[in-house]
Design a protein around this motif. Structure first.
Motif, mmCIF file in Angstrom:
data_model
loop_
_atom_site.group_PDB
_atom_site.id
_atom_site.type_symbol
_atom_site.label_atom_id
_atom_site.label_comp_id
_atom_site.label_asym_id
_atom_site.label_seq_id
_atom_site.Cartn_x
_atom_site.Cartn_y
_atom_site.Cartn_z
ATOM 1 N N SER A 182 64.424 43.958 22.024
ATOM 2 C CA SER A 182 65.111 44.821 22.991
ATOM 3 C C SER A 182 65.632 44.028 24.181
ATOM 4 O O SER A 182 66.511 44.478 24.905
ATOM 5 N N GLY A 183 65.038 42.855 24.406
ATOM 6 C CA GLY A 183 65.431 42.065 25.574
ATOM 7 C C GLY A 183 64.816 42.584 26.872
ATOM 8 O O GLY A 183 65.205 42.163 27.958
ATOM 9 N N VAL A 184 63.849 43.489 26.751
ATOM 10 C CA VAL A 184 63.201 44.073 27.936
ATOM 11 C C VAL A 184 61.689 43.911 27.815
ATOM 12 O O VAL A 184 61.106 44.240 26.784
ATOM 13 N N ILE A 185 61.082 43.395 28.862
ATOM 14 C CA ILE A 185 59.615 43.333 28.925
ATOM 15 C C ILE A 185 59.165 44.190 30.107
ATOM 16 O O ILE A 185 59.602 43.968 31.242
ATOM 17 N N LEU A 186 58.322 45.185 29.814
ATOM 18 C CA LEU A 186 57.702 45.956 30.895
ATOM 19 C C LEU A 186 56.396 45.267 31.245
ATOM 20 O O LEU A 186 55.524 45.125 30.385
ATOM 21 N N LEU A 187 56.258 44.839 32.477
ATOM 22 C CA LEU A 187 55.020 44.186 32.893
ATOM 23 C C LEU A 187 54.120 45.241 33.536
ATOM 24 O O LEU A 187 54.393 45.724 34.643
ATOM 25 N N MET A 188 53.059 45.600 32.811
ATOM 26 C CA MET A 188 52.191 46.706 33.225
ATOM 27 C C MET A 188 51.221 46.253 34.332
ATOM 28 O O MET A 188 50.509 45.272 34.163
ATOM 29 N N LEU A 189 51.206 46.980 35.426
ATOM 30 C CA LEU A 189 50.291 46.703 36.542
ATOM 31 C C LEU A 189 49.248 47.817 36.556
ATOM 32 O O LEU A 189 49.560 48.958 36.900
ATOM 33 N N HIS A 190 48.040 47.485 36.166
ATOM 34 C CA HIS A 190 47.034 48.536 35.969
ATOM 35 C C HIS A 190 46.523 49.111 37.292
ATOM 36 O O HIS A 190 46.715 48.548 38.371
ATOM 37 N N GLY A 191 45.840 50.228 37.160
ATOM 38 C CA GLY A 191 45.287 50.900 38.330
ATOM 39 C C GLY A 191 43.945 50.314 38.737
ATOM 40 O O GLY A 191 43.470 49.343 38.190
ATOM 41 N N GLY A 192 43.349 50.962 39.692
ATOM 42 C CA GLY A 192 42.079 50.494 40.234
ATOM 43 C C GLY A 192 42.150 50.553 41.759
ATOM 44 O O GLY A 192 42.449 51.612 42.305
ATOM 45 N N PRO A 193 42.038 49.392 42.441
ATOM 46 C CA PRO A 193 41.678 48.098 41.858
ATOM 47 C C PRO A 193 40.243 48.121 41.325
ATOM 48 O O PRO A 193 39.405 48.830 41.849
ATOM 49 N N GLY B 115 34.702 43.227 38.943
ATOM 50 C CA GLY B 115 35.726 44.092 39.532
ATOM 51 C C GLY B 115 35.302 44.695 40.852
ATOM 52 O O GLY B 115 36.148 45.046 41.685
ATOM 53 N N LEU B 116 33.985 44.807 41.065
ATOM 54 C CA LEU B 116 33.510 45.335 42.342
ATOM 55 C C LEU B 116 34.003 44.484 43.499
ATOM 56 O O LEU B 116 34.426 44.992 44.530
ATOM 57 N N TRP B 117 33.922 43.157 43.306
ATOM 58 C CA TRP B 117 34.353 42.247 44.365
ATOM 59 C C TRP B 117 35.840 42.451 44.653
ATOM 60 O O TRP B 117 36.251 42.610 45.793
ATOM 61 N N GLY B 118 36.623 42.432 43.587
ATOM 62 C CA GLY B 118 38.061 42.583 43.753
ATOM 63 C C GLY B 118 38.414 43.957 44.264
ATOM 64 O O GLY B 118 39.242 44.104 45.166
ATOM 65 N N GLY B 119 37.760 44.984 43.698
ATOM 66 C CA GLY B 119 38.072 46.349 44.093
ATOM 67 C C GLY B 119 37.805 46.574 45.566
ATOM 68 O O GLY B 119 38.644 47.116 46.297
ATOM 69 N N ALA C 109 37.469 44.314 48.026
ATOM 70 C CA ALA C 109 38.307 43.497 48.912
ATOM 71 C C ALA C 109 39.743 44.026 48.945
ATOM 72 O O ALA C 109 40.353 44.141 50.016
ATOM 73 N N LEU C 110 40.283 44.361 47.784
ATOM 74 C CA LEU C 110 41.675 44.829 47.743
ATOM 75 C C LEU C 110 41.798 46.222 48.360
ATOM 76 O O LEU C 110 42.800 46.522 49.024
ATOM 77 N N ASN C 111 40.798 47.053 48.157
ATOM 78 C CA ASN C 111 40.836 48.365 48.802
ATOM 79 C C ASN C 111 40.796 48.232 50.320
ATOM 80 O O ASN C 111 41.492 48.953 51.031
ATOM 81 N N ASP C 112 39.964 47.295 50.805
ATOM 82 C CA ASP C 112 39.914 47.080 52.254
ATOM 83 C C ASP C 112 41.295 46.721 52.784
ATOM 84 O O ASP C 112 41.714 47.178 53.842
ATOM 85 N N ASP C 113 41.975 45.865 52.038
ATOM 86 C CA ASP C 113 43.330 45.453 52.418
ATOM 87 C C ASP C 113 44.281 46.655 52.339
ATOM 88 O O ASP C 113 45.092 46.903 53.235
ATOM 89 N N ALA C 114 44.120 47.432 51.278
ATOM 90 C CA ALA C 114 45.062 48.531 51.035
ATOM 91 C C ALA C 114 44.897 49.683 52.023
ATOM 92 O O ALA C 114 45.867 50.373 52.329
ATOM 93 N N PHE C 115 43.675 49.883 52.528
ATOM 94 C CA PHE C 115 43.442 51.022 53.424
ATOM 95 C C PHE C 115 44.356 50.984 54.646
ATOM 96 O O PHE C 115 44.627 52.014 55.258
ATOM 97 N N THR C 116 44.797 49.799 54.992
ATOM 98 C CA THR C 116 45.659 49.699 56.177
ATOM 99 C C THR C 116 47.081 49.291 55.799
ATOM 100 O O THR C 116 47.861 48.901 56.665
ATOM 101 N N THR C 117 47.402 49.356 54.500
ATOM 102 C CA THR C 117 48.736 48.896 54.080
ATOM 103 C C THR C 117 49.660 50.084 53.810
ATOM 104 O O THR C 117 49.333 50.974 53.029
ATOM 105 N N SER C 118 50.789 50.050 54.459
ATOM 106 C CA SER C 118 51.754 51.132 54.341
ATOM 107 C C SER C 118 53.143 50.539 54.092
ATOM 108 O O SER C 118 53.722 49.915 54.973
ATOM 109 N N TYR C 119 53.640 50.724 52.874
ATOM 110 C CA TYR C 119 54.965 50.177 52.565
ATOM 111 C C TYR C 119 56.095 51.186 52.800
ATOM 112 O O TYR C 119 57.257 50.854 52.615
#
Lengths: 194, 344
Positions: B42-53, B252-256, B258-268
């Motif tokens: 198809s010439g198309v690759i969907l790069l899946m970004l999973h949930g969580g963190p 995943g606890l470590w990543g979850g 740490a990334l959640n801490d970062d995300a709690f204050t992130t607003s795009y």
């Protein structure tokens, strides 16, 4: 093999007192969940003592053991850890039926191969794959086991079987270590009987 | 050598129309497991970004939607840093949204280097993957052709506000209904009371977590669609799961955290207008975890820049819209990519 050994045990005469062999070769099938593996180790009895069990004629043989060996398992798509291991154990064997309980403390060192070819960009900016890509590892472990020294019930059967569970703490594993659980079932034979 | 042979047998199929490839990508101290499956012709690759963190891409690789998407395109599933089946050796200072976005951008390059520069690479993020995808688009130089945000959260603080408002509205609706069960009435009364008591200008981290927990529980108290179709990967998922649940949970606890801490204050939200690639925002009408208003905001911001974009709401879906309405979900994505994808 195991059912045969168990059947032989059931027919055996209990209370046959004999010290467990001092040197053993321990060969085990290891499983991490459903993933297969192998452990081969040479074990030596470091110290042992014998005492009578209260209110029975049974004797209890207590011993400290040391073993060195090799262990690995294959988790498709994840990793294949291969480790040299050293382990100290405490084992208690009853002479009526030869049943054993043991506690184990060990250390493994080796390499975990990733479950797929590992690609990375080299210094020239080219993406290159390595089929053996992975990382070194250190894995302290602790475990408990249950088994039976068959020579206690049938002297000609110079072997024992065991079932062990271990928790390995694989390090490094991302930002910290990670616990990995294995179960093994195996047979030990005296060194001299091989 | 036997494991090498078996690995090779299990991991590789070279037919580009039905690709099945499994490899690891080493970048900045981490080895990310990457599975690429589907129609590479198809010439198309969907790069899946999973949930969580704290999740894993494996969980997105066995549903019926997967079969449909992989018939149309190649889909690349990878576990993010510390999560799922990743390995590595690095410090906690590398557990940031920026670092995971950089990993993703590097993987986009690797996908093209491995499968051909003429392939389009689209980011496709679910839930937390919406934050990661937005970060990759806006804060890295990733060479991406399009963006699909499925029930994504690109703004945790605003997400909380929308969730709280949705609870308040739903609780008020339910209070007027006479046919509702006592259990449902009790639940909506509880969450309505909780949300109503919040200061929406200043929601604490613990209240945010409680809202999130209520939002997942809310799916048990609404009528969601369900599909009778099973994905062809279900058996493999059950028998040959590449992750170790206990290990990936621990790691995943470590990543979850740490990334959640970062995300709690992130607003795009203020920067969504900077998205410069065709973008599809697809949300579930009954999703309390990441309410559809997030998608509407994103659609409006991108549309205002004259970029090809669409906003789709699946009426009978909650947060896991690919599970609730797999056919409709996959069809919307396939149609959008086919319409707006530009061959390279």
């Amino acid at each position: 093999m195991l059912p045969l050994l168990l059947a032989a045990t059931a027919m055996a005469v209990p209370n046959q007192v004999e010290l467990v062999p001092k040197y053993r070769l321990d060969t085990s099938y290891v499983a991490q969940a459903l993933r297969p593996g192998l452990r081969v180790a040479a074990e030596q009895s470091l110290w042992s003592s014998e005492r009578d069990r209260l209110f029975t004629d049974e004797k209890l043989i207590r011993e400290f053991t040391g073993s060195v060996g090799f262990m690995g398992w294959w988790h498709p798509y994840n990793q294949t850890p291969l480790m040299a291991t050293a382990e100290l154990g405490f084992r208690r064997t009853g002479t009526f039926w030869g049943f054993q309980k043991e506690a184990l403390l060990g250390l493994g060192m080796g390499y975990a191969i990733n479950g797929g070819r590992t690609y990375r960009y080299n210094d020239d900016g080219e993406l290159k794959g390595n089929p053996l890509g992975g990382r070194g590892l250190i894995a302290p472990s602790m475990g408990i086991g249950f088994g039976q020294d068959l020579s206690q019930v049938k002297p000609k059967l110079k072997a024992s079987w065991h079932l062990r569970g271990r928790m390995h703490y694989q390090w490094p594993y991302n930002v910290a270590g990670a616990p990995v659980f294995t179960v093994e079932v195996g047979i030990s034979r005296p060194w001299s009987g091989l | 050598m036997s494991w090498l042979i078996l690995n090779t047998l299990l991991a590789c199929a070279e037919n580009p129309a039905d690709l099945s490839d499994y490899w690891y990508f080493r970048t900045d101290g981490v080895d990310l497991p990457v599975r690429v499956e589907g129609n590479l012709e198809s010439g198309v690759i969907l790069l899946m970004l999973h949930g969580g963190p704290g999740g894993s891409a494996v969980d997105y690789n066995y549903g019926y939607d997967t079969d449909l998407l992989e018939d149309a395109f190649a889909v690349a599933y990878f576990d993010q840093r510390t999560q799922g089946g990743t390995h590595g050796n690095y410090g906690t200072e590398m557990l940031t949204i920026q670092q995971v976005a950089t990993d993703t951008a590097n993987l986009v390059d690797a996908l093209r280097d491995r499968y051909g520069q003429d392939n389009q690479v689209w980011l496709y993020g679910h839930s937390w993957g919406g934050m990661l995808g937005t970060a990759t688009l806006l804060d890295t130089d990733a060479d991406v052709d399009g963006w699909i945000e499925a029930a994504g959260s690109h703004d945790y603080p605003l997400n909380d506000v929308y969730t709280a408002r949705k609870f308040i509205t739903k609780a008020a609706d339910v209070a007027l209904q006479s046919t509702i069960t006592e259990e449902d009435a009790q639940f909506w009364d509880e969450v309505g009371g909780f949300a109503g008591g919040l200061d929406l200008e200043n929601i604490s981290e613990s209240d945010s977590l409680q809202l999130n927990q209520y939002a997942f529980t809310a799916e048990e108290h609404v009528e969601l669609a369900s599909s009778d179709e099973f994905g062809s990967g279900l058996l493999r998922y059950m028998l040959l799961n590449p992750t170790v649940k206990s290990t990936s949970w621990w790691s995943g606890l470590w990543g979850g955290n740490a990334l959640n801490d970062d995300a709690f204050t992130t607003s795009y939200t203020p920067r969504l207008g900077e998205i410069a690639v065709p973008s599809l925002f697809i949300y579930g009408d009954l999703d309390f975890v990441c309410p559809k208003e997030l998608g509407e905001d994103a659609f409006n911001a991108v549309d205002a820049q004259g970029i090809s974009t669409d906003f789709v709401v699946l009426e009978a879906s909650g947060h896991s819209l690919m599970v609730n309405q797999p056919e409709a979900f996959a069809e919307e994505i396939i149609t959008f990519v086919d319409t707006w994808g530009v061959p390279r």
